[in-house]
Design a protein around this motif. Sequence first.
Motif, short mmCIF file in Angstrom:
data_model
loop_
_atom_site.label_atom_id
_atom_site.label_comp_id
_atom_site.label_asym_id
_atom_site.label_seq_id
_atom_site.Cartn_x
_atom_site.Cartn_y
_atom_site.Cartn_z
N ILE A 84 -15.06 -29.55 -4.85
CA ILE A 84 -14.99 -30.33 -3.61
C ILE A 84 -14.90 -31.81 -3.98
O ILE A 84 -15.51 -32.26 -4.94
N SER A 85 -14.16 -32.57 -3.20
CA SER A 85 -14.04 -34.01 -3.43
C SER A 85 -14.28 -34.76 -2.13
O SER A 85 -13.96 -34.27 -1.04
N ASP A 86 -14.84 -35.97 -2.28
CA ASP A 86 -14.97 -36.85 -1.12
C ASP A 86 -13.66 -37.63 -0.97
O ASP A 86 -13.25 -38.35 -1.88
N VAL A 87 -12.99 -37.46 0.17
CA VAL A 87 -11.71 -38.14 0.40
C VAL A 87 -11.81 -39.10 1.58
O VAL A 87 -10.80 -39.44 2.20
N SER A 88 -13.02 -39.55 1.87
CA SER A 88 -13.24 -40.41 3.03
C SER A 88 -12.35 -41.64 3.00
O SER A 88 -11.73 -42.01 4.01
N GLU A 89 -12.28 -42.30 1.83
CA GLU A 89 -11.53 -43.56 1.76
C GLU A 89 -10.04 -43.36 2.02
O GLU A 89 -9.34 -44.28 2.44
N HIS A 90 -9.54 -42.14 1.80
CA HIS A 90 -8.12 -41.88 2.05
C HIS A 90 -7.79 -41.89 3.55
O HIS A 90 -6.62 -42.01 3.93
N PHE A 91 -8.83 -41.77 4.40
CA PHE A 91 -8.58 -41.71 5.84
C PHE A 91 -8.95 -43.00 6.56
O PHE A 91 -8.92 -43.06 7.79
N VAL A 92 -9.31 -44.04 5.81
CA VAL A 92 -9.55 -45.34 6.44
C VAL A 92 -8.22 -45.86 7.00
O VAL A 92 -7.23 -45.99 6.28
#
Length: 606
Positions: free
Chosen positions: A304-312
């Motif tokens: 699993i990866s955190d991709v939060s910054e990709h959706f800013v």
Amino acid sequence: MHAYRTHTCAALAASNVGDTVRLSGWVHRKRDHGGVLFVDLRDHYGITQIVAKAGTETMELLERLRVESVVTVTGEVVSRGPEATNPNLPTGEIEVVADTITVQSHAQELPMPVAGDAEYPEDIRLRYRFLDLRRERLHQNVMLRSRVISSIRNRMVGQGFTEFQTPILTASSPEGARDYLVPSRVHPGKFYALPQAPQMFKQLLMVAGFDRYFQIAPCFRDEDARADRSPGEFYQLDFEMSYVTQDDVFQAIEPVLHGVFEEFADWQGKGRTVSALPFKRIPYRESMLKYGNDKPDLRNPILISDVSEHFVGSGFGRFASIVEGGDVVRAIPAPGTADRSRKFFDDMNGWAQSEGFAGLGYATRKGGEWGGPIAKNHGEDKMSAMADALGLGPDDGLFFAAGKEAQAAKLAGLARTRVGETLGLIDQSRFEFCWIVDFPMFEYDEDAKKVDFSHNPFSMPQGEMAALETMDPLDILAYQYDIVCNGIELSSGAIRNHRAEIMYKAFEIAGYTQADVDTNFAGMINAFKFGAPPHGGSAPGIDRIVMLLADEPNIREVIVFPMTQKAEDLMMGAPNFATPKQLKELNLRVAPQAGDTGKTVTSTGG
């Protein structure tokens, strides 16, 4: 000749042809071949074929007997011949021609058959557990359990540990699960508690100077059943060591666990491998991010990866607003799903909703081309940049879990497991161990609106007193660790807090006064004031170890006499009501519960 047997039902071979022997056992199966009756006679050790010929008293007797009757057979060992040999039986080259038969015990009509592998309802199996245990698979599981315990005990002694027994009747503890209470006859109104674990006693053994302790310890917790947890009671390999660091504990127990799993890895021809020593160590926060839980199944290659910054600032407004609000988006790869229909992805979303989540977003990919609403709104280039950052291939899809960090991590972890199982990515031929380390010492309890212990209150904080006095409690890590195998937590453990002043301070942060500690943990805190060595340990669960080795999905299949999920023993009728005489001796009275239909429960009274 012995009254019951000269051999067991697994002992005879071609070398015994011509011998007169005597066997005893259960009538397992009967087969009438027109003038000849074949009977499989079974005991603890195996099966021998008995032959009774037409017109003989032995045949007439055996024909009348129900299966599972117990008999003693005397007769001559003869060769079956090449055409009749059974290569699946150790005794498959011979049979015994019955000369005389003595019936030791007649069996009534069975509520469930012993021969065969048919499944039967839990209540029948547990009510007639003595029959269930005669069935081959369960019988072998129980024998495996015995051999595993013997192996563990020998390996622990070989590692310099000494076996001790700690009390069963003890004091109740305010920490952990619910206690089982035992009323005292001698001290009216007072209760003993059955130990949830020998935690305090094993630490006191270290204070007493016994250096390396272990026992195969019974533990009692009034908690609900799960597939990997038996209600009521369970057993663990409890151990403790003095003058040790966390690394010392790992180095002592890893060879024991690795050795036991290697010894039984080929149980019933399964041919499994065991992860190499030393076992992998994964910090708690990393585990929660990459695997979505603190008991990862490392056989599953999905990360699993955190991709939060990709959706800013993303064109997909829902995820953009989630991230801007301070929450997270986690991505779960779905490798090689280009040939999967849209239904596969929709079914995963439906599954997530059935688990109580809002849903599981997804994006499909085939030959590098993206599909689905998230990809359409987020944009082809941004999706490809995300995929490159995650190291995905052109035919790898993605699932997304979004929301508050704890909930997103939980959904991502469950989805990782489900995707791995659905796509057949989990290698069933391996035992993969790891340590989860660096647990947070404290957590914030949203219900109580206070800081509380997150794991074991008796653990030593990393940084000791200085950390407690200078750091934000939620940033303090503890010398706490879990040992995990194939996604199953075998045990928790810790380097203990052996200094009274540090214990008082740690409990103060969690909202306890010094008087609370002195009252609730009197035995341990008093002992620490008289010189306590640094010490630590753990307690891998015996039932879970055997469950893994036996490749059973439910822990009930490796326990001799388990309870139901409602903690009832259907065979013995427990729990049951106490008699008036027993209640009087214990100075107890009974009182009807609200909405009761007449039955009563025991409670304290004058």
